[in-house]
Design a protein around this motif. Structure first.
Motif, PDB file in Angstrom:
ATOM      1  N   ILE A  41       0.814  -1.209   0.000  1.00 27.01           N
ATOM      2  CA  ILE A  41       0.000   0.000   0.000  1.00 27.01           C
ATOM      3  C   ILE A  41       0.849   1.261   0.000  1.00 27.01           C
ATOM      4  O   ILE A  41       0.421   2.314  -0.489  1.00 27.01           O
ATOM      5  CB  ILE A  41      -0.985  -0.009   1.194  1.00 27.01           C
ATOM      6  N   ALA A  42       2.083   1.168   0.500  1.00 28.55           N
ATOM      7  CA  ALA A  42       2.977   2.338   0.481  1.00 28.55           C
ATOM      8  C   ALA A  42       3.244   2.813  -0.942  1.00 28.55           C
ATOM      9  O   ALA A  42       3.463   4.011  -1.171  1.00 28.55           O
ATOM     10  CB  ALA A  42       4.292   1.991   1.175  1.00 28.55           C
ATOM     11  N   TYR A  43       3.221   1.894  -1.905  1.00 29.05           N
ATOM     12  CA  TYR A  43       3.514   2.257  -3.290  1.00 29.05           C
ATOM     13  C   TYR A  43       2.312   2.923  -3.965  1.00 29.05           C
ATOM     14  O   TYR A  43       2.462   3.530  -5.028  1.00 29.05           O
ATOM     15  CB  TYR A  43       3.936   1.008  -4.062  1.00 29.05           C
ATOM     16  N   PHE A  44       1.148   2.803  -3.374  1.00 28.43           N
ATOM     17  CA  PHE A  44      -0.018   3.547  -3.841  1.00 28.43           C
ATOM     18  C   PHE A  44      -0.100   4.905  -3.153  1.00 28.43           C
ATOM     19  O   PHE A  44      -0.622   5.861  -3.722  1.00 28.43           O
ATOM     20  CB  PHE A  44      -1.302   2.769  -3.536  1.00 28.43           C
ATOM     21  N   ALA A  45       0.399   4.973  -1.907  1.00 26.15           N
ATOM     22  CA  ALA A  45       0.208   6.164  -1.079  1.00 26.15           C
ATOM     23  C   ALA A  45       1.050   7.344  -1.533  1.00 26.15           C
ATOM     24  O   ALA A  45       0.710   8.498  -1.252  1.00 26.15           O
ATOM     25  CB  ALA A  45       0.514   5.842   0.386  1.00 26.15           C
ATOM     26  N   ASP A  46       2.158   7.087  -2.222  1.00 25.10           N
ATOM     27  CA  ASP A  46       2.962   8.176  -2.787  1.00 25.10           C
ATOM     28  C   ASP A  46       3.858   7.611  -3.875  1.00 25.10           C
ATOM     29  O   ASP A  46       3.959   6.393  -4.041  1.00 25.10           O
ATOM     30  CB  ASP A  46       3.800   8.885  -1.707  1.00 25.10           C
ATOM     31  N   GLY A  47       4.511   8.495  -4.616  1.00 21.71           N
ATOM     32  CA  GLY A  47       5.386   8.061  -5.703  1.00 21.71           C
ATOM     33  C   GLY A  47       6.831   7.921  -5.306  1.00 21.71           C
ATOM     34  O   GLY A  47       7.675   7.587  -6.146  1.00 21.71           O
ATOM     35  N   TYR A  48       7.150   8.167  -4.034  1.00 24.78           N
ATOM     36  CA  TYR A  48       8.537   8.122  -3.592  1.00 24.78           C
ATOM     37  C   TYR A  48       9.018   6.691  -3.329  1.00 24.78           C
ATOM     38  O   TYR A  48      10.216   6.406  -3.457  1.00 24.78           O
ATOM     39  CB  TYR A  48       8.712   8.961  -2.321  1.00 24.78           C
ATOM     40  N   SER A  49       8.120   5.816  -2.933  1.00 26.38           N
ATOM     41  CA  SER A  49       8.534   4.467  -2.538  1.00 26.38           C
ATOM     42  C   SER A  49       9.213   3.727  -3.681  1.00 26.38           C
ATOM     43  O   SER A  49      10.199   3.011  -3.467  1.00 26.38           O
ATOM     44  CB  SER A  49       7.310   3.684  -2.052  1.00 26.38           C
ATOM     45  N   ALA A 347      -0.774  12.584   0.570  1.00 24.65           N
ATOM     46  CA  ALA A 347      -1.447  13.369   1.609  1.00 24.65           C
ATOM     47  C   ALA A 347      -1.659  12.588   2.898  1.00 24.65           C
ATOM     48  O   ALA A 347      -2.187  13.148   3.864  1.00 24.65           O
ATOM     49  CB  ALA A 347      -2.801  13.858   1.079  1.00 24.65           C
ATOM     50  N   VAL A 348      -1.260  11.313   2.943  1.00 29.07           N
ATOM     51  CA  VAL A 348      -1.565  10.468   4.095  1.00 29.07           C
ATOM     52  C   VAL A 348      -0.265   9.990   4.736  1.00 29.07           C
ATOM     53  O   VAL A 348       0.619   9.466   4.050  1.00 29.07           O
ATOM     54  CB  VAL A 348      -2.421   9.250   3.687  1.00 29.07           C
ATOM     55  N   ALA A 352      -1.389   6.267   9.155  1.00 32.87           N
ATOM     56  CA  ALA A 352      -2.745   6.280   8.624  1.00 32.87           C
ATOM     57  C   ALA A 352      -2.870   5.350   7.426  1.00 32.87           C
ATOM     58  O   ALA A 352      -3.913   4.712   7.217  1.00 32.87           O
ATOM     59  CB  ALA A 352      -3.151   7.697   8.243  1.00 32.87           C
ATOM     60  N   VAL A 353      -1.804   5.246   6.636  1.00 34.29           N
ATOM     61  CA  VAL A 353      -1.800   4.335   5.493  1.00 34.29           C
ATOM     62  C   VAL A 353      -1.974   2.890   5.974  1.00 34.29           C
ATOM     63  O   VAL A 353      -2.717   2.100   5.378  1.00 34.29           O
ATOM     64  CB  VAL A 353      -0.499   4.484   4.680  1.00 34.29           C
TER      65      VAL A 353
END
Length: 401
Positions: A41-49, A347-348, A352-353
């Motif tokens: 899910i971290a890879y959906f939560a932002d593009g940095y992962s 934004a999360v 929270a993720v």
């Protein structure tokens, strides 16, 4: 598919009183689904992962602690557990084919072809970190090794893991860095996050752009998955999961070795930067299989208790339709984080993720229980079975296959 290769009617029979080992495997698969979601899910939560750098907007000590714990406890362990179950279930399919006097090869090849197509669609439309395509290709390797002796399979699994670890250690001692320019990686992470916040076209374009990097990651992930396939093959040939009570001493030895060695390696892996650092990655490659095995040993013994059997009853339906749930996780994450849905990418905060991941999983447990009470297969499992068997199988519970 279940991300196993054994189609359940077996799973459906288990819910009405057949061997508990079937639902134990389903429950293990369901646990792996949760761990995979918490990692992915971290890879959906932002593009940095995908750039192997943390989001600078969420880089407090608390954010770092959450990421560190996920790296230590779950990263590299979740998909190895899934892969082990794939290899174990492969032996069940071979046994089933032998009992029926049919050749398993054509059917399995069609199944892997269907899985590969689903994986490509998944990677382009939902999640470029797809594992299904790798499973499909590696499944053909496993098929080619179906007649090898248990000892040969075990040695091959150990050599694969050790070989990857050795190559990574050589690269680390040679000074190779995975993130050669942190500033450029941060800029790329920002661009990726903005792409995730866009519409469907932007999302697909970003997925396609990231595919070459993901193919590179499979140079490590692929051999480790094949190694776990082979460990599962060995366990299946030894009937390890058919009689947990009879193998309790072995499972306890796995725990005694797996937890201290696996956790020590996991600490080095997480503290060394996880998959962003070759030294930490080497430690992870060499010890993650031991920690994943210890997790499995602990869960299998817990499942034999009264409380464990109640937990199994809750988890097993999700494990029986693991392909549907794996793809469903990606779809729900797209709807939560990308511009196709709520657009929360970037934004999360990490904690929270994780809560969002748990909420998604709880929804899947409830939906899976309701679905499997009425139907023999999950929706994607049914489609894949139809392609594999070249016919439309009956879907509703109680109907002949």
């Amino acid at each position: 598919m279940n991300l196993s290769v054994e189609d359940p009617p077996a799973g459906s029979r288990a819910l009405s009183g057949t061997p508990s080992r079937i639902v134990d495997i389903d429950a293990l698969r369901a646990v792996a689904l949760l761990l995979i979601l918490v990692v992915n899910i971290a890879y959906f939560a932002d593009g940095y992962s995908f750039q192997l750098v943390p989001d600078p907007a969420h880089d407090s000590w608390g954010d770092q602690a959450v990421r560190w714990l996920i790296e230590m406890l779950f990263a590299m362990k979740a998909y190895l557990l899934f892969s082990f179950l794939f290899g174990y279930s492969f032996t069940l399919q071979l046994d089933s084919a032998a009992r029926r006097g049919v050749d398993p090869v054509p059917r399995f090849r069609r199944r892997m072809a269907g899985l590969f197509v689903l994986g490509i669609l998944h990677a382009v439309l939902l999640f470029q970190g797809d594992i299904l395509t790798a499973y499909a290709l590696l499944g053909l390797v496993l098929l080619a090794m179906r007649n090898v002796r248990v000892g040969t399979a075990l040695r091959a699994a150990v050599l694969l893991t050790g070989g990857i670890g050795f190559v990574l250690a050589l690269a680390a001692t040679g000074g190779t860095e995975l993130v050669t320019d942190p500033a450029a990686a941060l800029a790329a992470g920002q661009r990726s996050t903005e792409a995730l916040q866009g519409g469907l076209g932007s999302l697909i374009a970003e997925h396609v752009r990231q595919l070459p990097a993901m193919l590179g990651a499979l140079l490590v992930q692929g051999p480790l998955a094949l190694s776990a396939f082979l460990f599962g093959y060995v366990a299946g040939r030894r009937r390890l999961l058919t009689d947990v009570g009879g193998h309790r001493q072995l499972l306890r030895r796995v725990q005694r070795v797996g937890y201290p060695v696996g956790l020590a390696g996991a600490v080095i892996f997480a503290s060394g930067g996880g998959t962003a650092n070759l030294t930490g990655l080497t430690a992870g490659v060499l010890t993650a299989p031991l920690l994943a095995a210890a997790y499995a040993a602990t869960l299998l013994q817990f499942f034999q208790t009264d409380r464990g059997r109640r937990v199994v009853a809750v988890l097993a339906p999700a494990g029986r339709m693991s392909l549907s749930n794996y793809l469903g996780q990606s779809l729900l994450c797209v709807l939560v984080f990308t511009g196709v849905g709520l657009g929360l990418a970037g934004a999360v905060a990490p904690l929270a993720v994780v809560f969002i991941a748990v909420a998604i999983y709880c929804v899947q447990l409830a939906v899976s229980a309701a679905w499997m009470a009425r139907f023999r297969y999950g929706p994607m499992e049914w489609l894949l079975r139809a392609w594999t068997e070249q016919r439309w199988p009956r879907l509703r519970t109680g109907s002949p296959a």
